[in-house]
Design a protein around this motif. Structure first.
Motif, short mmCIF file in Angstrom:
data_model
loop_
_atom_site.label_atom_id
_atom_site.label_comp_id
_atom_site.label_asym_id
_atom_site.label_seq_id
_atom_site.Cartn_x
_atom_site.Cartn_y
_atom_site.Cartn_z
N TRP A 312 -17.02 26.39 113.06
CA TRP A 312 -16.07 27.18 112.27
C TRP A 312 -15.29 28.10 113.21
CZ3 TRP A 312 -14.74 25.92 107.60
CH2 TRP A 312 -13.97 26.79 106.84
N PRO A 313 -13.96 28.14 113.11
CA PRO A 313 -13.15 28.89 114.07
C PRO A 313 -13.14 30.40 113.79
CG PRO A 313 -11.74 27.85 112.45
CD PRO A 313 -13.14 27.41 112.14
N ASP A 314 -12.85 31.13 114.83
CA ASP A 314 -12.65 32.57 114.69
C ASP A 314 -11.34 32.82 113.95
OD1 ASP A 314 -11.15 35.06 116.22
OD2 ASP A 314 -13.27 35.45 115.76
N ARG A 315 -11.39 33.69 112.95
CA ARG A 315 -10.22 33.88 112.08
C ARG A 315 -9.00 34.40 112.85
NH1 ARG A 315 -10.37 34.21 106.43
NH2 ARG A 315 -12.31 33.37 105.58
N GLU A 316 -9.23 35.31 113.76
CA GLU A 316 -8.09 35.89 114.48
C GLU A 316 -7.41 34.85 115.35
OE1 GLU A 316 -9.25 39.31 116.62
OE2 GLU A 316 -9.84 40.48 114.84
N ARG A 317 -8.21 34.06 116.07
CA ARG A 317 -7.62 33.03 116.92
C ARG A 317 -6.94 31.96 116.09
NH1 ARG A 317 -11.66 30.64 121.21
NH2 ARG A 317 -9.72 29.51 121.67
N LEU A 318 -7.56 31.62 114.95
CA LEU A 318 -6.97 30.60 114.09
C LEU A 318 -5.64 31.08 113.53
CD1 LEU A 318 -7.54 27.79 112.86
CD2 LEU A 318 -8.45 28.97 110.87
N PHE A 330 1.46 30.94 102.89
CA PHE A 330 0.26 31.64 102.44
C PHE A 330 0.14 33.05 103.00
CE2 PHE A 330 -0.78 27.08 102.45
CZ PHE A 330 -1.03 26.91 101.10
N GLU A 331 1.17 33.52 103.71
CA GLU A 331 1.24 34.90 104.20
C GLU A 331 -0.02 35.30 104.96
OE1 GLU A 331 2.04 37.28 100.82
OE2 GLU A 331 4.05 36.48 100.54
N GLY A 332 -0.49 34.41 105.80
CA GLY A 332 -1.61 34.74 106.67
C GLY A 332 -2.97 34.51 106.07
N VAL A 333 -3.05 34.11 104.77
CA VAL A 333 -4.35 33.84 104.16
C VAL A 333 -4.94 32.58 104.79
CG1 VAL A 333 -5.57 33.34 102.01
CG2 VAL A 333 -3.65 34.95 102.02
N PHE A 334 -6.23 32.64 105.14
CA PHE A 334 -6.86 31.48 105.78
C PHE A 334 -6.77 30.25 104.89
CE2 PHE A 334 -9.47 29.16 108.59
CZ PHE A 334 -10.30 28.38 107.81
N THR A 335 -6.42 29.13 105.49
CA THR A 335 -6.27 27.89 104.75
C THR A 335 -7.10 26.80 105.42
OG1 THR A 335 -4.00 28.50 104.18
CG2 THR A 335 -4.64 26.20 103.87
#
Length: 516
Positions: A312-318, A330-335
Motif C-alpha cells: 500500500w503506497p504512502d498517501r503523500e507520495r501517491l 477528486f480534489e486530492g481525495v485518494f482514489t
C-alpha cells in the motif's frame, strides 16, 4: 588399445600393433596445436589461426574448434620434415600438415618460396655438421629461381655424406612444385574459406543446440523474452534471475539437470503462456513431476522475494504523482481502482458444477498494483468481496473507489464510483454514489480501462483451468499456492513498471535488498 594412431583419413599409422607391441617404424605422432589465450594478442591470434588450419587440413567431422579429443594425433608422414614447424614460422611448409591427407583441398606448400624468404631475412645456415637443419640439404641440392637468374646469395653449408645422398624422389618433388606466388595465395584463400565455413557451421550448430535446450543464449533476443516471459527485455530477466538464484534449490540427485536459468524460464512460460505442464516438460526433456516440482519451488522463491513489491503506497507520495485528471476530478481525495477476476479450477469429469475462485486487486491511478486479496469463493459478488477482503482497512472515510462493470452498478456508464463511509456499527462500508455523480467521472473511463485487466491479459495461466491441488493451503502458511501465483504475477507487473523507468534496474535491486 595402448599407444597412438593417426586421425588423418586413410592413414593407418599406429604406434603399437594389435597385440600391444610397440611398432618401431620411425613414425612419430603429434597433438593438435592449442589456442593459447592470455599470452598477448599476437600469440593468441597466431595460435588460433594455426589450430583452425590444422582442423581444416584434417577435415574430420568429429573435430571442431571447441572440441578436439586429446587422443587425436597427426603422424609424421604428413609433414615434409617429419614434424610440425615452430608456431612462429607461419610461412613454413610444415606449419600445417599438408601431405597425404586423403583429399586435395589443401595443396602442398611451396618449399622453395620458404627458403628464399629465409635468405631474404639474412638467415645463414650454421656451419657445423651437428646443427645442420633438416632443410639444409634442400638448399644445397636445389637451385632457386633467383639463383638461376644470376642473383648472388651467400649460403654457407657443410653437408654430411648421408645428406649428400638425399633421395632423388624428394629432389624431384621440390622441382615440380609451382614457384608462382599466386599458387600460394590461392591455397591460402581456399584454406581461409574452409576455416570460415567451419566456423559458420559451428555457430549454426551452437544456435540449434541452444534453441533445443532453451538455454540462455537462445533467450538473449528481447522479442523472445517478451513472448515467453512477459518481461520487457533480457536485461530485466537477468536482474530477476540474479536476485532469486541464490534461493533456488537444485533438483534431487538422479533427476535430469535443469539450470536455475531454465527453472525461472520454465516458470514464466507457465505463467505467461498458460502452457500445460505436460507440454512444458516435453520442451525441457523432463518428467512432468520434475517440471512441476521445479515450477512450485521457483514460485515459492519468487513469492518470498517479490511479494513486498505489492504494498500500500504512502498517501503523500501517491498524491504528489497523481495524474492531473484524477487530481482535478477528486480534489486530492485518494482514489483506488479495483478489479475482480475469476480463476477456473479443474474439477473431475463426474462433477457438473464448475469451481471458481475470485481475486480482487487494487490499482493506483498510476497503474501500480497496491493490493491483492486471497482467493474467495466465486459465489460472492464483487461488491461483497470488496467489503470483506480487507481492502477497506487501508482506506479512510471519504476515499473514492472506482471499479468496472463487474460491480453491477451503473452499467450504462460502464463503471462504478463509490465512497468509503462509516456506518453506525463503526465499520467501513463501500457505498455507491449516485448515478449523477458517477456520470461526472465517466471521462476517466479510458484511463481506468488501461489499468484494469493488465494482469489477466499478460499472464494466461489466470485464464486457464488451474489444477485443484493449487488451491490447497501451503504447509505451514496461511496462503494457497494459487495465492502465491497471483501475487507473483502482480509483483512482476509492478517490477516491469519500475524497470521501465530505471533501465539499469537500480530501483528493483534496492527494493529486493531491503525486503528480500
Amino acid at each position: 588399445m595402448p599407444g597412438s594412431c593417426c586421425c588423418v583419413k586413410d592413414c593407418h599409422s599406429r604406434s603399437h600393433d594389435k597385440t600391444g607391441e610397440k611398432v618401431d617404424n620411425g613414425v612419430k605422432f603429434y597433438r593438435f596445436p592449442k589456442w593459447r589465450k592470455h599470452h598477448g594478442k599476437s600469440v593468441e591470434e597466431l595460435t588460433r589461426r594455426r589450430q583452425m588450419a590444422w582442423i581444416a587440413a584434417v577435415r574430420r567431422k568429429d573435430l571442431t574448434f571447441n572440441y578436439i579429443p586429446p587422443s587425436k594425433r597427426v603422424c609424421s608422414l604428413h609433414f615434409y620434415s617429419g614434424k610440425p614447424a615452430e608456431e612462429t614460422l607461419e610461412t613454413h611448409p610444415d606449419w600445417v600438415p599438408s601431405l597425404h591427407l586423403g583429399h586435395n583441398e589443401v595443396k602442398a606448400n611451396n618449399i622453395e618460396r620458404f627458403l628464399r624468404q629465409e635468405r631474404r631475412q639474412d638467415v645463414k645456415v650454421p656451419t657445423t655438421t651437428q646443427n645442420v637443419g633438416t632443410w639444409a640439404p634442400l638448399v644445397a641440392k636445389c637451385k632457386t629461381k633467383d639463383e638461376q637468374e644470376g642473383v648472388p646469395h651467400t649460403v654457407e653449408v657443410v653437408l654430411s655424406d648421408d645428406e649428400e645422398q638425399m633421395n632423388q624422389e624428394d629432389i624431384g618433388l621440390l622441382r615440380t612444385i609451382d614457384d608462382e606466388s599466386t599458387e600460394d595465395v590461392m591455397s591460402d584463400q581456399r584454406r581461409h574459406d574452409e576455416i570460415r565455413n567451419l566456423l559458420e557451421e559451428h555457430k549454426h550448430l551452437e544456435n540449434e543446440f541452444a534453441e533445443l535446450k532453451l538455454a540462455e543464449q537462445y533467450l538473449k533476443d528481447d522479442e523472445k523474452v517478451k513472448y515467453y516471459t512477459g518481461l520487457p527485455n533480457f536485461s530485466t530477466f537477468q536482474v530477476l534471475l540474479h536476485n532469486v538464484m541464490p534461493f533456488l534449490p537444485f533438483l534431487p540427485h538422479g533427476e535430469a539437470k535443469l539450470s536455475h536459468f531454465q527453472m525461472v524460464l520454465l516458470t514464466f512460460m507457465r505463467l505467461k503462456l498458460g502452457l500445460p505442464m505436460e507440454h512444458i516438460s516435453g520442451l525441457f526433456g523432463l518428467q512432468p513431476a520434475t517440471a512441476n516440482a521445479a515450477f512450485e519451488d521457483t514460485i515459492s522463491v519468487l513469492y518470498a522475494c517479490l511479494a513486498s513489491l505489492v504494498s500500500w503506497p504512502d498517501r503523500e507520495r501517491l498524491g504528489s504523482s497523481m495524474p492531473q485528471q484524477f487530481m482535478e476530478t477528486f480534489e486530492g481525495v485518494f482514489t483506488v481502482i479495483v478489479e475482480c477476476f475469476d480463476v477456473s479450477i479443474e474439477t473431475p469429469s463426474d462433477v457438473e458444477a464448475t469451481l471458481r475462485l475470485k481475486y480482487l486487486i487494487g490499482i493506483s491511478p498510476q497503474g501500480v498494483i497496491s493490493f491483492v486479496s486471497s482467493g474467495l469463493t466465486g459465489c460472492m459478488s464483487d461488491r461483497e468481496i470488496a467489503q470483506s477482503c480487507g481492502l477497506l482497512d487501508y482506506l479512510l472515510v471519504g476515499d473514492i473507489v472506482l471499479a468496472g462493470r463487474g460491480f453491477d452498478v451503473e452499467k450504462s456508464v460502464g463503471m462504478m464510483c463509490a465512497e468509503v463511509k462509516m456506518l453506525t456499527n463503526g465499520r467501513h462500508h463501500l457505498l455507491p454514489k449516485t448515478a449523477e455523480e458517477t456520470k461526472r467521472v465517466s471521462h476517466l473511463k479510458p484511463q481506468i480501462q488501461k489499468v484494469i485487466g493488465v494482469v489477466c491479459n499478460t499472464y494466461k495461466i489466470l485464464s486457464s483451468d488451474i489444477p485443484v491441488r493449487m488451491i490447497e493451503s501451503c504447509e505451514g502458511e496461511s496462503v494457497t499456492f494459487l495465492d502465491k501465483v497471483v501475487t507473483v504475477c502482480c509483483a512482476v507487473t509492478n517490477m516491469c513498471l519500475k524497470m521501465g523507468s530505471v533501465p539499469a534496474g537500480g530501483e528493483f535491486l534496492s527494493s529486493l535488498s531491503t525486503h528480500g
